[in-house]
Motif scaffolding. Structure first.
Motif, PDB file in Angstrom:
ATOM      1  N   CYS A  13       0.857  -1.183   0.000  1.00 54.46           N
ATOM      2  CA  CYS A  13       0.000   0.000   0.000  1.00 54.46           C
ATOM      3  C   CYS A  13       0.892   1.231   0.000  1.00 54.46           C
ATOM      4  O   CYS A  13       1.420   1.607   1.043  1.00 54.46           O
ATOM      5  CB  CYS A  13      -0.903   0.007   1.217  1.00 54.46           C
ATOM      6  SG  CYS A  13      -1.681  -1.574   1.522  1.00 54.46           S
ATOM      7  N   SER A  14       1.084   1.804  -1.152  1.00 53.14           N
ATOM      8  CA  SER A  14       1.982   2.940  -1.284  1.00 53.14           C
ATOM      9  C   SER A  14       1.202   4.182  -1.649  1.00 53.14           C
ATOM     10  O   SER A  14       0.118   4.116  -2.197  1.00 53.14           O
ATOM     11  CB  SER A  14       3.036   2.658  -2.365  1.00 53.14           C
ATOM     12  OG  SER A  14       3.777   1.514  -2.033  1.00 53.14           O
ATOM     13  N   GLY A  15       1.788   5.314  -1.363  1.00 52.44           N
ATOM     14  CA  GLY A  15       1.137   6.582  -1.648  1.00 52.44           C
ATOM     15  C   GLY A  15       1.666   7.685  -0.767  1.00 52.44           C
ATOM     16  O   GLY A  15       1.658   8.849  -1.142  1.00 52.44           O
ATOM     17  N   HIS A  16       2.131   7.330   0.435  1.00 51.36           N
ATOM     18  CA  HIS A  16       2.730   8.326   1.316  1.00 51.36           C
ATOM     19  C   HIS A  16       4.072   8.779   0.754  1.00 51.36           C
ATOM     20  O   HIS A  16       4.754   8.029   0.043  1.00 51.36           O
ATOM     21  CB  HIS A  16       2.912   7.748   2.719  1.00 51.36           C
ATOM     22  CG  HIS A  16       1.632   7.630   3.491  1.00 51.36           C
ATOM     23  ND1 HIS A  16       0.881   8.714   3.865  1.00 51.36           N
ATOM     24  CD2 HIS A  16       0.968   6.531   3.957  1.00 51.36           C
ATOM     25  CE1 HIS A  16      -0.185   8.303   4.528  1.00 51.36           C
ATOM     26  NE2 HIS A  16      -0.162   6.982   4.597  1.00 51.36           N
ATOM     27  N   LEU A  17       4.469   9.972   1.133  1.00 56.61           N
ATOM     28  CA  LEU A  17       5.714  10.550   0.641  1.00 56.61           C
ATOM     29  C   LEU A  17       6.756  10.689   1.747  1.00 56.61           C
ATOM     30  O   LEU A  17       7.790  11.331   1.559  1.00 56.61           O
ATOM     31  CB  LEU A  17       5.447  11.910  -0.004  1.00 56.61           C
ATOM     32  CG  LEU A  17       4.458  11.892  -1.173  1.00 56.61           C
ATOM     33  CD1 LEU A  17       4.241  13.302  -1.686  1.00 56.61           C
ATOM     34  CD2 LEU A  17       4.934  10.980  -2.271  1.00 56.61           C
ATOM     35  N   SER A  18       6.501  10.107   2.897  1.00 51.67           N
ATOM     36  CA  SER A  18       7.465  10.111   3.976  1.00 51.67           C
ATOM     37  C   SER A  18       7.156   8.928   4.900  1.00 51.67           C
ATOM     38  O   SER A  18       6.282   8.111   4.595  1.00 51.67           O
ATOM     39  CB  SER A  18       7.411  11.441   4.750  1.00 51.67           C
ATOM     40  OG  SER A  18       8.482  11.502   5.690  1.00 51.67           O
ATOM     41  N   TRP A  19       7.863   8.830   6.014  1.00 48.92           N
ATOM     42  CA  TRP A  19       7.697   7.708   6.928  1.00 48.92           C
ATOM     43  C   TRP A  19       6.241   7.547   7.339  1.00 48.92           C
ATOM     44  O   TRP A  19       5.556   8.521   7.667  1.00 48.92           O
ATOM     45  CB  TRP A  19       8.539   7.919   8.184  1.00 48.92           C
ATOM     46  CG  TRP A  19      10.006   7.681   7.968  1.00 48.92           C
ATOM     47  CD1 TRP A  19      10.661   7.633   6.789  1.00 48.92           C
ATOM     48  CD2 TRP A  19      10.991   7.472   8.990  1.00 48.92           C
ATOM     49  NE1 TRP A  19      11.996   7.395   6.981  1.00 48.92           N
ATOM     50  CE2 TRP A  19      12.231   7.298   8.335  1.00 48.92           C
ATOM     51  CE3 TRP A  19      10.959   7.420  10.375  1.00 48.92           C
ATOM     52  CZ2 TRP A  19      13.411   7.066   9.034  1.00 48.92           C
ATOM     53  CZ3 TRP A  19      12.134   7.196  11.071  1.00 48.92           C
ATOM     54  CH2 TRP A  19      13.343   7.015  10.405  1.00 48.92           C
ATOM     55  N   VAL A  20       5.784   6.313   7.356  1.00 46.49           N
ATOM     56  CA  VAL A  20       4.438   6.001   7.837  1.00 46.49           C
ATOM     57  C   VAL A  20       4.578   5.671   9.325  1.00 46.49           C
ATOM     58  O   VAL A  20       5.215   4.680   9.697  1.00 46.49           O
ATOM     59  CB  VAL A  20       3.816   4.824   7.069  1.00 46.49           C
ATOM     60  CG1 VAL A  20       2.386   4.598   7.536  1.00 46.49           C
ATOM     61  CG2 VAL A  20       3.856   5.094   5.573  1.00 46.49           C
TER      62      VAL A  20
ATOM     63  N   SER B  59      -3.691   4.898   7.682  1.00 46.20           N
ATOM     64  CA  SER B  59      -2.257   5.084   7.882  1.00 46.20           C
ATOM     65  C   SER B  59      -1.992   6.576   7.950  1.00 46.20           C
ATOM     66  O   SER B  59      -2.617   7.365   7.241  1.00 46.20           O
ATOM     67  CB  SER B  59      -1.455   4.449   6.737  1.00 46.20           C
ATOM     68  OG  SER B  59      -1.831   4.999   5.491  1.00 46.20           O
ATOM     69  N   CYS B  60      -1.087   6.974   8.841  1.00 43.87           N
ATOM     70  CA  CYS B  60      -0.733   8.388   8.927  1.00 43.87           C
ATOM     71  C   CYS B  60       0.780   8.527   8.843  1.00 43.87           C
ATOM     72  O   CYS B  60       1.524   7.657   9.302  1.00 43.87           O
ATOM     73  CB  CYS B  60      -1.293   9.039  10.178  1.00 43.87           C
ATOM     74  SG  CYS B  60      -1.016   8.153  11.701  1.00 43.87           S
ATOM     75  N   SER B  61       1.208   9.621   8.268  1.00 44.94           N
ATOM     76  CA  SER B  61       2.598   9.733   7.852  1.00 44.94           C
ATOM     77  C   SER B  61       3.161  11.108   8.156  1.00 44.94           C
ATOM     78  O   SER B  61       2.417  12.078   8.371  1.00 44.94           O
ATOM     79  CB  SER B  61       2.698   9.453   6.339  1.00 44.94           C
ATOM     80  OG  SER B  61       3.923   9.866   5.802  1.00 44.94           O
TER      81      SER B  61
END
Length: 1247
Positions: free
Chosen positions: A866-873, A887-889
């Protein structure tokens, strides 16, 4: 077991040649993998023997003489893998048997059954002359691969002869000890042929310990390569039998230099393949004695008692085994009808039927007709329904019960009756048994019922509609597979064109058939029935074909993608998109198509913390701001906002969602009424350090709140909301506690700490119950490095607990504290958080590589990325019902995922090892992604042209051929692959490099590929011939190279290395033309001037140099840079050179005198202590030489005349390695450090 004497003698006689040529180091790597020798034995050879290769080779031969047959075969296979074909051939004839050496170890019939060789028919008569002739030809395949073609008229018994010829113990032991594998071919289209080869590959791979192949090949090319590998490397002494081959396409697909026997009616079929060829002709009929023997067996009458009509019947059958068998079966049921069946055979009524046929079996027609006439009316109708079966299809009794509308028991009785009469055949080796017609019988039925075909097929479709009107067609049983494969065939032949149109233009059907049979069969349907579909709607047909062509490779993925989500990427004007939108709106009752797969919320600045309400309808979030917000989980609509005095650290909903606990940076705990947004209670600063986490009990039966903090003692507390102070302080950890969590029944609370433990405390008393040593599970327990346990999560049954530490998620048994499972995510990312789904076996892991991975803890298998964040999850959480996950990042976003569609919400992150092809108005980008798959994408639209399978070794470089027909990639393990676009299935895998491949490039004609590597070599691969030239001379890694001239007539190549040298090569001869000791440090870049007069080098020694291409002498040394000179580039007029260094400084030089023209404006250094946000990694001039673009931490455009920066583009990430520029300087393409692809055009530049 000792080595066979033949193998021992072979080693002794061949050892001189072996010792002279082979290099044992690489061979022993393969043998260790096979467990044929040990690491200690390898060390003995490499360390205790003189380092000369020949002496090591002698020691290896001595070791083999002490080993067994398995080690000998492993050595033979290692020779093949390292391309010592000449040496392997010395051993080939004397390979020992490792699978079995006697019939007691592996009976012949067992081996044949495992390979799918059919058993003898009920009425079997040996034909020793033909059988021995076939065996004689098969013995010729003992020493070398080749083909044996058994040809003859239809019904002449070719298949029975082929199966009987290999039913021979000595033949198997001497020629084919590794097995015999039978494939029934018939008239196959390409998807069905692919399915046959997939089945064969699966059968072969099941016998191997290796897990190399994790999915079936998806194209014929890939299947051919897979089969080639298996037959040449793993099953070198195996026979493949292809029965009833009609088309040379089949032979081309298995033309892989192996041993093949084929049966066919076409003698010249094997002319299209390579290798030695042998032929056996089968006479068109049995002799009279053999035919009488079959009649005797089937009619149960001894030969000497056969009536006088028997001989006449045999003569009328014209030697056809099938006709004799059918008449014999009829006589068994009706022993008094010899004269009647003779008169039936003497009729000439069917001569006209076969007038257009290639067969001349009038007697067979009469025999079939006699059999049908002998049936009752009910049986005759049922038999005629078999006319609609597709050729070469075998069906189960369950499937036939649907076709006939019978109970399954009655169907089985009917089928047995037809089999007893030889009107139908049964494959009793299949489970369940499958039934089929001989193709001559089916031909007869087609001729007889040609006027009823339409109505018969229509009846078949009606049976399907009746069968599946109340349930979906989704299972993989034989019945469902038949309908999925052949329903369109029946509709087309029934002239049900509107129904066919509705079927094939249905996303539901595409989803069902694609998931079970793959994209090849789907695409074939559009090709096969294209003329019908075009009549209905030509435009719609084109839209669906285009959709499958572009998205077909996704249908090979597992988990299977959501077809609706794929279709939503199509143009909004297409029928594909219209259907997808309707289906999406049905799923999402609020009509929000985007909410199906994900919801992205940007609630705060800074790092985020978020949690679900227990009913899953709300999300609470907090960040660096002094407020807390509650959002609707279906739409992202803000429902309420809570204002606080301090920054909010974490929050939690109560079990009934009426309360919300909020912990602040001021170490206070507040409890709010969610509906009224009213503060109910504040607990003052009992924690001495920052609070890290809070959580309520799972039920309201005894409502408690748990908190944990960075305190060194008393760092976890339990709060009763009815009391003014903490109810219980939990002691046990002496380091900060990062997380706390109640067990499902609230009996225990788990705490996760920086001290490397998870501790379980009794909720009622606060006493410690268990302590789980997580730190001790890592390999370096004595290392002083901290093992911080970031969180823990209980399984739904409360018997297991999972925790996140370092780069793993670990599962423990709660009662015993035993480690049950260790899950390590891809690419060794740090696991920052994990959560177990309350309703399933799913585990979500938040990772430092900006992704979330979803795993099944029962199967220990990853289910989705599950990708889409641009920094650490930083955090993941499932909803209570398990249907959603958030998920929060650190990228300041919350993403909401629907678990069943996680794989569809995965964004793709590209790596920076890119190649770009500008072709007219199109831009094609080739790059590996975060899953180590190669992607080829349209840079303007984002459409994917190619997505390869995940590669086992990291992709380090890639290049596109100018015609976009193929793409090449180099990997860390030294392998190079050439993939066709768009299929992505390897055309060639090139072995030779022993270390990471750093650069690859096609020559101007596209027929040659050049690669360079960390192994200090350059390899020149001639793709059509497979020839490879190795350019050796550099002493350190060769990161790049360049062709000296754009002319296809100039074969000179320039290479540079970290060894400080530049070398010039002739790529055609492999000769080194020049060897230049250029710099005292590593050469970091090199560029040839457009006019071909000069080339420039830049180095870690902080200089750049100009060189003359004819004299090969340095003309100028350019000094002044204070850091490594990372990049250089000539202007298009070859008058100016730009150089960039690691301090972000760019200098412009006059190439005619080596003078410094200017330094591009020195702006104030940024936070990275660089003028350019980092190293200057790439430079390009505009065609008129007035502008310069540079890449580094960001992208800058410069005025060359004044050295002034005109514009700066700041990417989301940094550390750009390369920028690709179109020839007209209008388009700029790059990928940043977090995998975002940027395509910048003139429209976004103010130049």
């Amino acid at each position: 077991m000792a080595l066979d004497e033949r193998a021992r003698a072979c080693l002794l006689t061949s050892r001189h040649k072996l010792e002279e040529i082979m290099k044992p180091a690489y061979l022993m790597d393969h043998m260790i993998s096979d467990e044929a020798i040990t690491v200690e034995e390898e060390d003995m050879i490499t360390n205790q023997v003189n380092l000369f290769t020949r002496e090591q080779a002698a020691a290896l031969v001595d070791l083999l003489l002490k080993k067994d047959n398995y080690s000998f075969r492993s050595f033979y296979n290692a020779l093949l893998k390292e391309e010592y074909d000449e040496l392997a051939n010395l051993l080939k004839e004397d390979l020992p048997l490792t699978q079995f050496t006697s019939s007691s170890q592996c009976p012949v019939q067992t081996l044949l059954s495992e390979g799918g060789v059919p058993p003898r028919p009920e009425a079997f008569v040996p034909r020793p002359k033909e059988e021995n002739e076939i065996r004689e030809k098969l013995y010729k395949l003992q020493k070398q691969p080749g083909w044996v073609t058994v040809f003859g008229m239809a019904g002449s018994g070719k298949s029975v002869l082929a199966s009987e010829a290999v039913r021979h113990k000595e033949l198997i032991e001497e020629c084919f000890p590794e097995g015999i594998h039978w494939l029934s071919i018939g008239r196959l289209d390409k998807p069905d042929l692919l399915a046959k080869i997939q089945t064969l590959c699966f059968r072969l791979e099941q016998n191997l310990d290796s897990q190399q192949f994790h999915r079936p090949p998806s194209t014929l090319d890939e299947a051919k390569e897979r089969l080639r590998f298996l037959m040449i490397r793993k099953y070198t002494r195996t026979l493949l039998i292809l029965d009833d081959v009609w088309d040379s396409t089949v032979l081309k697909a298995v033309d892989i230099h192996c041993r093949i026997l084929l049966t066919t009616r076409n003698r010249s079929l094997a002319d299209v393949v390579n290798g030695s060829k042998h032929e056996v002709e089968v006479n068109s009929g049995l002799d009279e004695d053999k035919a009488l023997e079959i009649l005797s067996q089937l009619s149960k009458i001894e030969m000497y008692r056969l009536p006088e009509e028997a001989l006449s019947i045999v003569k009328k059958c014209q030697g056809s085994p099938l006709a004799v068998s059918m008449i014999g079966s009829l006589l068994r049921e009706n022993p008094d009808r010899w004269g009647y069946y003779l008169r039936q055979l003497e009729k000439k009524q069917f001569r006209r039927i076969r007038k257009s046929s290639s067969y001349n079996y009038e007697a067979l027609d009469q025999a079939i007709a006699a059999g049908i006439e002998d049936l009752s009316d009910d049986y005759r109708d049922l038999y005629n329904l078999l006319t609609v079966l597709h050729k070469d299809v075998k069906v189960t009794a369950k499937m036939m019960s649907v076709l006939w509308g019978q109970d399954q028991v009655d169907t089985e009785d009917t089928l047995s009756e037809f089999v007893n009469r030889a009107m139908l055949f049964v494959d009793s080796q299949s489970q369940p048994n499958v039934f089929y017609l001989h193709d001559l019988q089916l031909d007869f039925l087609l001729e007889q019922n040609k006027n009823q075909l339409k109505s018969l097929h229509k009846k078949m479709v009606e049976r399907y509609v009746h069968r599946y009107r109340d349930r979906p067609l989704t299972s993989r049983d034989e019945e469902s597979l038949y309908w999925i494969r052949y329903l369109a065939y029946h509709m087309a032949n029934a002239n049900l064109f509107q129904e066919l149109h509705s079927l094939l233009f249905s996303l539901d059907w595409i989803s069902v058939k694609g998931q079970i049979m793959g994209p090849a069969h789907l695409i074939n349907d559009y090709l096969e029935y294209g003329s019908i579909l075009d009549k209905e709607n030509n435009e719609m047909c084109s839209e669906f074909q285009e959709f499958l062509s572009l998205s077909g490779h996704y249908l090979e993925q597992r988990p299977f993608p959501d077809i609706v989500q794929l279709a939503l990427s199509q143009p909004h004007t297409s029928e594909v998109y219209r259907q997808a939108r309707l289906l999406a709106q049905e799923r999402a009752k609020d009509g929000n198509v985007d909410s199906l797969s994900r919801l992205v919320i940007h609630p705060h600045q800074g790092s985020l913390y978020a949690c679900f309400s227990n009913d899953g309808t709300k999300i609470a979030s907090c960040g660096a701001t002094k407020n807390l917000k509650v959002f609707k989980s279906t739409s992202g609509e803000k429902l309420s906002e809570f204002e606080l005095r301090d920054e909010v650290v974490c929050c939690a909903f109560s079990p009934d969602d009426s309360l919300l606990a909020v912990c602040s940076s001021g170490r206070t705990i507040q409890v709010w009424n969610v509906h009224q947004v009213k503060l109910l209670r504040t607990f003052q600063e009992e924690h001495k350090e920052q609070i890290n986490h809070c959580v309520f009990t799972n039920t309201t039966r005894r409502l408690l709140l748990a908190t944990c903090s960075n305190d060194h003692m008393g760092n976890a507390k339990l709060w009763n909301l009815n009391k003014p102070t903490c109810q219980n302080t939990i002691f046990g950890h002496f380091e900060p506690v990062n997380h706390c969590c109640f067990s499902p029944d609230d009996s225990y609370v788990s705490t996760s700490s920086n001290d490397g433990t998870v501790k379980l405390f009794e909720t009622t008393s606060g006493n410690i119950w268990k302590s789980i040593d997580v730190r001790g599970m890592f390999k370096d327990p004595d290392n002083d490095d901290e093992v911080a346990v970031r969180c823990s999560s209980w399984t739904a049954d409360g018997k297991r607990i999972l925790c996140a530490a370092r780069n793993a998620a670990l599962m423990f048994d709660v009662e015993t504290s035993d480690l049950l499972l260790e899950i390590r995510p891809s690419f060794l990312s740090t696991v920052l958080h994990c959560d177990v789904c309350p309703t399933s076996n799913l585990l979500a892991m938040a990772l430092s590589n900006y992704a979330v991975e979803l795993w099944d803890i029962e199967e220990n298998a990853k289910k989705a990325d599950c990708s889409g964040h641009l920094s650490w999850v930083e955090r993941v959480q499932f909803s209570r019902d398990g249907s959603q996950m958030l998920s929060c990042s650190d990228d300041e976003t919350i993403r909401l995922w629907e678990t069943k569609k996680l794989h569809m919400t995965s964004a793709v992150f590209l790596k920076r090892n890119t190649d770009v092809l500008f072709n007219d108005d199109n831009i094609f980008v080739s790059a590996p992604d975060h899953c180590n798959r190669l992607q080829v994408r349209n840079g303007r639209t984002g459409d994917t042209f190619l997505q390869s399978e995940k590669k086992p070794s990291r992709i380090r470089c890639t290049c596109l051929r100018k015609d976009l027909s193929v793409v090449a990639l180099g990997q860390e393990d030294g392998t190079v692959q050439v993939l066709p676009v768009p299929s992505g299935k390897p055309l060639a895998t090139l072995w030779g490099h022993t270390k990471t491949v750093l650069h690859c490039q096609f020559t101007h004609n596209g027929q040659t590929l050049i690669t360079s590597s960390e192994d200090c070599t350059i390899r020149v691969w001639n793709l059509p011939s497979g020839e490879c030239k190795v350019l050796q001379g550099h002493k350190e890694q060769v990161r790049c190279f360049a062709l000296l001239s754009p002319s296809s007539n100039d074969s000179r190549l320039l290479s540079w290395s970290f060894d400080g040298t530049v070398k010039v090569w002739n790529t055609e001869s492999g000769q080194k033309l020049q060897d230049i000791d250029a710099h005292g440090g590593a050469i970091l870049s090199c560029h040839v001037s457009p006019d071909g007069r000069l080339f420039a080098t830049s180095s870690a020694d902080r200089t750049a140099k100009l060189w003359h291409c004819e004299a090969w002498q340095c003309t100028f040394t350019l000094t002044g840079h204070q850091e490594c000179v990372r990049s250089c580039r000539f202007s298009w007029d070859s008058e100016c050179l730009a150089t960039g260094d690691d301090n972000g400084e760019i200098r412009l030089w006059n190439v005619n005198d080596g003078s410094l023209l200017r330094i591009c404006s020195r702006e104030v250094k940024d936070s990275m202590d660089s003028f350019h946000g980092g190293w200057v990694t790439d430079l390009h001039f505009s065609p008129d030489n007035s502008l310069l673009v540079s890449a580094g931490g960001y992208i800058k455009w410069w005025d060359v005349k004044d050295g002034v920066a005109l514009q700066t583009f700041y990417p989301k990430g940094n550390a750009l390695r390369k920028i690709h520029v179109s020839s007209d300087f209008s388009t700029f393409v790059t990928v940043d450090s977090i995998g975002i692809l940027y395509v910048l055009g003139e429209g976004c530049l103010d130049l």
